[in-house]
Design a protein around this motif. Structure first.
Motif, mmCIF file in Angstrom:
data_model
loop_
_atom_site.group_PDB
_atom_site.id
_atom_site.type_symbol
_atom_site.label_atom_id
_atom_site.label_comp_id
_atom_site.label_asym_id
_atom_site.label_seq_id
_atom_site.Cartn_x
_atom_site.Cartn_y
_atom_site.Cartn_z
ATOM 1 N N ILE A 143 0.819 -1.217 0.000
ATOM 2 C CA ILE A 143 0.000 0.000 0.000
ATOM 3 C C ILE A 143 0.852 1.266 0.000
ATOM 4 O O ILE A 143 0.538 2.222 -0.694
ATOM 5 N N LYS A 144 1.939 1.310 0.721
ATOM 6 C CA LYS A 144 2.820 2.484 0.797
ATOM 7 C C LYS A 144 2.013 3.737 1.160
ATOM 8 O O LYS A 144 1.937 4.699 0.393
ATOM 9 N N LYS A 145 1.427 3.702 2.333
ATOM 10 C CA LYS A 145 0.528 4.750 2.797
ATOM 11 C C LYS A 145 1.200 6.125 2.827
ATOM 12 O O LYS A 145 2.330 6.267 3.274
ATOM 13 N N ILE A 146 0.459 7.123 2.367
ATOM 14 C CA ILE A 146 0.894 8.515 2.417
ATOM 15 C C ILE A 146 0.234 9.137 3.644
ATOM 16 O O ILE A 146 -0.993 9.143 3.763
ATOM 17 N N GLU A 147 1.048 9.634 4.551
ATOM 18 C CA GLU A 147 0.518 10.203 5.786
ATOM 19 C C GLU A 147 -0.069 11.594 5.532
ATOM 20 O O GLU A 147 0.395 12.319 4.665
ATOM 21 N N GLY A 148 -1.064 11.926 6.312
ATOM 22 C CA GLY A 148 -1.650 13.252 6.221
ATOM 23 C C GLY A 148 -3.087 13.234 6.715
ATOM 24 O O GLY A 148 -3.727 12.187 6.766
ATOM 25 N N PRO A 149 -3.594 14.415 7.085
ATOM 26 C CA PRO A 149 -4.982 14.486 7.562
ATOM 27 C C PRO A 149 -5.955 14.285 6.408
ATOM 28 O O PRO A 149 -5.630 14.524 5.247
ATOM 29 N N SER A 150 -7.141 13.830 6.749
ATOM 30 C CA SER A 150 -8.182 13.622 5.746
ATOM 31 C C SER A 150 -9.325 14.598 5.953
ATOM 32 O O SER A 150 -9.741 14.849 7.082
ATOM 33 N N ASP A 151 -9.820 15.131 4.846
ATOM 34 C CA ASP A 151 -10.983 16.011 4.872
ATOM 35 C C ASP A 151 -12.249 15.154 4.900
ATOM 36 O O ASP A 151 -12.201 13.948 4.646
ATOM 37 N N THR A 152 -13.368 15.791 5.175
ATOM 38 C CA THR A 152 -14.640 15.073 5.121
ATOM 39 C C THR A 152 -15.150 15.050 3.688
ATOM 40 O O THR A 152 -14.831 15.930 2.883
ATOM 41 N N LEU A 153 -15.931 14.037 3.387
ATOM 42 C CA LEU A 153 -16.472 13.883 2.043
ATOM 43 C C LEU A 153 -17.974 14.135 2.053
ATOM 44 O O LEU A 153 -18.668 13.772 3.001
ATOM 45 N N SER A 154 -18.455 14.714 0.986
ATOM 46 C CA SER A 154 -19.877 14.981 0.821
ATOM 47 C C SER A 154 -20.597 13.672 0.483
ATOM 48 O O SER A 154 -20.221 12.975 -0.469
ATOM 49 N N ALA A 155 -21.653 13.350 1.229
ATOM 50 C CA ALA A 155 -22.410 12.116 0.990
ATOM 51 C C ALA A 155 -23.015 12.082 -0.418
ATOM 52 O O ALA A 155 -22.952 11.037 -1.084
ATOM 53 N N PRO A 156 -23.585 13.178 -0.932
ATOM 54 C CA PRO A 156 -24.110 13.134 -2.302
ATOM 55 C C PRO A 156 -23.003 12.887 -3.338
ATOM 56 O O PRO A 156 -23.216 12.166 -4.319
#
Length: 145
Positions: A45-58
């Motif tokens: 996978i080689k994960k890229i670190e960092g914060p995640s934003d929220t996603l719009s359900a629609p």
């Protein structure tokens, strides 16, 4: 000693030496295994670190629909590696950030190779940038929390 007993004696001698030779081969093979050392595990996978934003359900729902009507499932599945990486593996690699959504959307449109090993991602020039972003939004929504 007659001929029959001589032949049996020779056969038994040959069996004895073959058994010893087989024993040496087994010992040698086991020693080679020990010399190899531990098996190297490659991080797929080689994960890229960092914060995640929220996603719009629609947006997630629209992306899911777009993927279901595309040819994505020819090479991908949601949770198991196939010809291409699983969608959940893609989601695990990338943080939910606009820069990665744009990058992956462009990858859908132009194709590519080498990021996940040897498989080639076919280009999809008929997919619009907006639709590709929605598709990526759905894929990144599969990120394990």
């Amino acid at each position: 000693m007659n001929l029959k007993s001589q032949i049996i004696k020779n056969i038994n001698t040959i069996r004895y030496f073959l058994t010893i030779a087989a024993g040496f081969c087994i010992v040698a093979c086991n020693q080679n295994e020990e010399k190899k050392g531990p098996v190297k595990v490659v991080d797929y996978i080689k994960k890229i670190e960092g914060p995640s934003d929220t996603l719009s359900a629609p947006a997630v729902q629209k992306g899911k629909v777009l993927i279901s009507y595309s040819d994505c499932y020819t090479c991908h599945t949601e949770d198991k590696r196939a010809k291409g990486p699983a969608f959940k593996d893609i989601a695990a690699r990338y943080p939910v950030q606009q820069v990665y959504i744009d990058l992956l959307a462009q990858k859908i449109i132009s194709g590519g190779f080498g990021i996940w090993g040897n498989p080639v991602m076919d280009p999809h020039p008929h997919v619009t940038t907006q639709d590709a972003r929605l598709m990526v939004t759905y894929i990144l929504s599969l990120k394990e929390k």
